[in-house]
Design a protein around this motif. Structure first.
Motif, mmCIF file in Angstrom:
data_model
loop_
_atom_site.group_PDB
_atom_site.id
_atom_site.type_symbol
_atom_site.label_atom_id
_atom_site.label_comp_id
_atom_site.label_asym_id
_atom_site.label_seq_id
_atom_site.Cartn_x
_atom_site.Cartn_y
_atom_site.Cartn_z
ATOM 1 N N ILE A 190 0.837 -1.202 0.000
ATOM 2 C CA ILE A 190 0.000 0.000 0.000
ATOM 3 C C ILE A 190 0.868 1.246 0.000
ATOM 4 C CG2 ILE A 190 -1.635 1.328 1.379
ATOM 5 C CD1 ILE A 190 -2.806 -1.371 2.318
ATOM 6 N N LEU A 191 1.915 1.236 0.813
ATOM 7 C CA LEU A 191 2.811 2.391 0.891
ATOM 8 C C LEU A 191 3.498 2.639 -0.449
ATOM 9 C CD1 LEU A 191 4.356 4.550 2.551
ATOM 10 C CD2 LEU A 191 6.043 2.762 3.060
ATOM 11 N N VAL A 192 4.086 1.600 -1.018
ATOM 12 C CA VAL A 192 4.859 1.759 -2.247
ATOM 13 C C VAL A 192 3.954 2.083 -3.431
ATOM 14 C CG1 VAL A 192 6.323 0.565 -3.910
ATOM 15 C CG2 VAL A 192 6.766 0.312 -1.458
ATOM 16 N N LEU A 193 2.921 1.259 -3.640
ATOM 17 C CA LEU A 193 2.061 1.458 -4.803
ATOM 18 C C LEU A 193 1.210 2.720 -4.672
ATOM 19 C CD1 LEU A 193 0.895 -2.224 -5.470
ATOM 20 C CD2 LEU A 193 2.760 -0.949 -6.548
ATOM 21 N N GLY A 194 0.806 3.044 -3.442
ATOM 22 C CA GLY A 194 0.016 4.253 -3.246
ATOM 23 C C GLY A 194 0.803 5.512 -3.571
ATOM 24 N N ASN A 195 2.016 5.590 -3.063
ATOM 25 C CA ASN A 195 2.837 6.767 -3.366
ATOM 26 C C ASN A 195 3.285 6.779 -4.821
ATOM 27 O OD1 ASN A 195 2.739 8.031 -0.869
ATOM 28 N ND2 ASN A 195 4.464 6.882 -0.049
ATOM 29 N N ARG A 196 3.448 5.611 -5.418
ATOM 30 C CA ARG A 196 3.780 5.580 -6.844
ATOM 31 C C ARG A 196 2.638 6.176 -7.669
ATOM 32 N NH1 ARG A 196 4.868 -0.164 -9.385
ATOM 33 N NH2 ARG A 196 6.594 -0.104 -7.876
ATOM 34 N N ALA A 197 1.397 5.819 -7.318
ATOM 35 C CA ALA A 197 0.251 6.379 -8.041
ATOM 36 C C ALA A 197 0.171 7.889 -7.852
ATOM 37 C CB ALA A 197 -1.037 5.710 -7.545
ATOM 38 N N CYS A 198 0.423 8.363 -6.639
ATOM 39 C CA CYS A 198 0.418 9.808 -6.392
ATOM 40 C C CYS A 198 1.515 10.500 -7.188
ATOM 41 C CB CYS A 198 0.590 10.082 -4.901
ATOM 42 S SG CYS A 198 -0.775 9.512 -3.866
ATOM 43 N N ALA A 199 2.684 9.865 -7.260
ATOM 44 C CA ALA A 199 3.797 10.450 -8.010
ATOM 45 C C ALA A 199 3.494 10.520 -9.499
ATOM 46 C CB ALA A 199 5.073 9.646 -7.760
ATOM 47 N N PHE A 200 2.803 9.516 -10.038
ATOM 48 C CA PHE A 200 2.428 9.550 -11.441
ATOM 49 C C PHE A 200 1.545 10.759 -11.759
ATOM 50 C CE2 PHE A 200 3.143 4.787 -11.968
ATOM 51 C CZ PHE A 200 4.210 4.968 -12.827
ATOM 52 N N ILE A 201 0.744 11.182 -10.798
ATOM 53 C CA ILE A 201 -0.135 12.330 -11.025
ATOM 54 C C ILE A 201 0.619 13.643 -10.887
ATOM 55 C CG2 ILE A 201 -2.162 13.565 -10.150
ATOM 56 C CD1 ILE A 201 -3.276 10.841 -9.276
ATOM 57 N N ILE A 202 1.429 13.761 -9.850
ATOM 58 C CA ILE A 202 2.013 15.058 -9.516
ATOM 59 C C ILE A 202 3.296 15.363 -10.271
ATOM 60 C CG2 ILE A 202 3.372 14.266 -7.548
ATOM 61 C CD1 ILE A 202 1.329 17.526 -7.847
ATOM 62 N N PHE A 203 4.088 14.363 -10.613
ATOM 63 C CA PHE A 203 5.377 14.629 -11.258
ATOM 64 C C PHE A 203 5.239 15.330 -12.614
ATOM 65 C CE2 PHE A 203 8.185 11.320 -8.898
ATOM 66 C CZ PHE A 203 8.070 12.082 -7.745
ATOM 67 N N PRO A 204 4.297 14.934 -13.481
ATOM 68 C CA PRO A 204 4.166 15.670 -14.750
ATOM 69 C C PRO A 204 3.808 17.140 -14.552
ATOM 70 C CG PRO A 204 3.065 13.559 -14.897
ATOM 71 C CD PRO A 204 3.414 13.743 -13.469
ATOM 72 N N ILE A 205 2.992 17.437 -13.535
ATOM 73 C CA ILE A 205 2.637 18.823 -13.259
ATOM 74 C C ILE A 205 3.848 19.587 -12.754
ATOM 75 C CG2 ILE A 205 1.143 20.315 -11.883
ATOM 76 C CD1 ILE A 205 -0.893 18.059 -11.889
ATOM 77 N N THR A 206 4.648 18.926 -11.914
ATOM 78 C CA THR A 206 5.876 19.552 -11.429
ATOM 79 C C THR A 206 6.817 19.865 -12.579
ATOM 80 O OG1 THR A 206 5.678 18.353 -9.341
ATOM 81 C CG2 THR A 206 7.846 19.236 -9.889
ATOM 82 N N ALA A 207 6.884 18.983 -13.569
ATOM 83 C CA ALA A 207 7.728 19.248 -14.736
ATOM 84 C C ALA A 207 7.182 20.385 -15.584
ATOM 85 C CB ALA A 207 7.849 17.977 -15.584
ATOM 86 N N LEU A 208 5.865 20.534 -15.589
ATOM 87 C CA LEU A 208 5.240 21.548 -16.437
ATOM 88 C C LEU A 208 5.391 22.960 -15.889
ATOM 89 C CD1 LEU A 208 3.110 22.225 -18.787
ATOM 90 C CD2 LEU A 208 1.419 22.039 -16.962
ATOM 91 N N LEU A 209 5.135 23.138 -14.600
ATOM 92 C CA LEU A 209 5.008 24.478 -14.047
ATOM 93 C C LEU A 209 6.293 25.315 -14.092
ATOM 94 C CD1 LEU A 209 2.590 23.890 -11.042
ATOM 95 C CD2 LEU A 209 2.104 24.949 -13.243
ATOM 96 N N PRO A 210 7.461 24.774 -13.745
ATOM 97 C CA PRO A 210 8.646 25.639 -13.837
ATOM 98 C C PRO A 210 8.967 26.083 -15.266
ATOM 99 C CG PRO A 210 9.086 23.749 -12.426
ATOM 100 C CD PRO A 210 7.792 23.484 -13.126
ATOM 101 N N ILE A 211 8.645 25.243 -16.241
ATOM 102 C CA ILE A 211 8.985 25.559 -17.630
ATOM 103 C C ILE A 211 7.994 26.539 -18.244
ATOM 104 C CG2 ILE A 211 9.386 24.579 -19.915
ATOM 105 C CD1 ILE A 211 10.138 21.949 -18.523
ATOM 106 N N LEU A 212 6.716 26.309 -18.028
ATOM 107 C CA LEU A 212 5.677 27.151 -18.621
ATOM 108 C C LEU A 212 4.973 28.025 -17.594
ATOM 109 C CD1 LEU A 212 4.028 24.557 -21.058
ATOM 110 C CD2 LEU A 212 5.887 26.163 -21.507
ATOM 111 N N GLY A 213 5.545 28.116 -16.393
ATOM 112 C CA GLY A 213 4.862 28.829 -15.318
ATOM 113 C C GLY A 213 4.591 30.287 -15.620
#
Length: 231
Positions: free
Chosen positions: A34-57
């Motif tokens: 639950i810990l590993v797969l749950g945080n992996r799913a959260c990371a899949f959602i948030i990491f692309p947004i993190t990559a987007l905002l500094p570049i196109l912020g």
């Protein structure tokens, strides 16, 4: 980031009853998954947004609230993006602690973090303004999410910190690398004027939809990651 936080928090609510059941059954392996797969799913959602905002912020801020806010808002975005990403990528950790009924220590740490946030913000606000206030928020949040939360969970569940980090976050980071490359390659083509025109179009369509251009960009990044096999 608020939209991403709502999505991740809603997803993480699923892990509270699952972790409670695993704790009641003494299923330590289930809690680890639950810990590993749950945080992996959260990371899949948030990491692309993190990559987007500094570049196109800058373009997003200009389209959203106007060009006069870019100079003040973009540094705040850059300071907060890292700690906010850290905590959102680990939302399942807090829900797992809650489901295990072992969240007391984390609550004390969060209380200390809030006190440190207040003190640092007061100290830094006068000399550095909004940037100082942002730093006062970012520093305690970063320390608790890096130095306490993952180590605390790994100690409770008997998993090595390196194993946990690799299994939870290595794949989302690797899959975000092409996203970052594409964003850097196409960033010169994304002009704030085109985003502003899209914002004006949404504003004309009725009240309450002025912010949808930025939301569409953020949501599209996450949707693209999910569509191309991130889950």
């Amino acid at each position: 980031m608020n939209y991403a936080a709502e999505t991740v928090s809603s997803l993480a609510q699923l892990f509270v009853p699952r972790s409670s059941q695993a704790q009641a059954e003494g299923d330590l392996d289930g809690l680890r998954k639950i810990l590993v797969l749950g945080n992996r799913a959260c990371a899949f959602i948030i990491f692309p947004i993190t990559a987007l905002l500094p570049i196109l912020g800058k373009s997003i801020i200009e389209a959203w609230v106007g060009p006069k806010y870019v100079a003040a808002s973009y540094p705040v975005l850059l300071i907060l993006i890292f700690p906010v990403t850290l905590i959102l990528a680990q939302v399942a950790s807090g829900r797992t602690l809650l489901g295990m009924a072992k969240h007391r220590t984390w609550a004390y740490v969060a209380l200390a973090e809030g006190a440190a946030n207040l003190i640092l913000s007061i100290i830094l606000l006068r000399p550095y303004g909004i940037v100082g206030d942002t730093i006062g928020t970012a520093v305690p949040l970063t320390r608790s999410t890096i130095f306490f939360l993952p180590r605390h969970l790994c100690r409770l569940l008997g998993i090595k910190i390196r194993t946990y980090l690799c299994r939870a976050f290595a794949l989302p980071l690797m899959l975000c690398a092409p996203v970052v490359a594409v964003l850097f390659a196409h960033a010169p083509l994304v002009h704030s004027s085109s985003l502003a025109r899209a914002s004006d179009t949404s504003r004309d369509s009725g009240p309450g939809v002025r912010r949808r251009p930025a939301l569409g960009i953020l949501g599209g990044s996450s949707l693209g990651c999910t569509t191309f096999g991130c889950e």
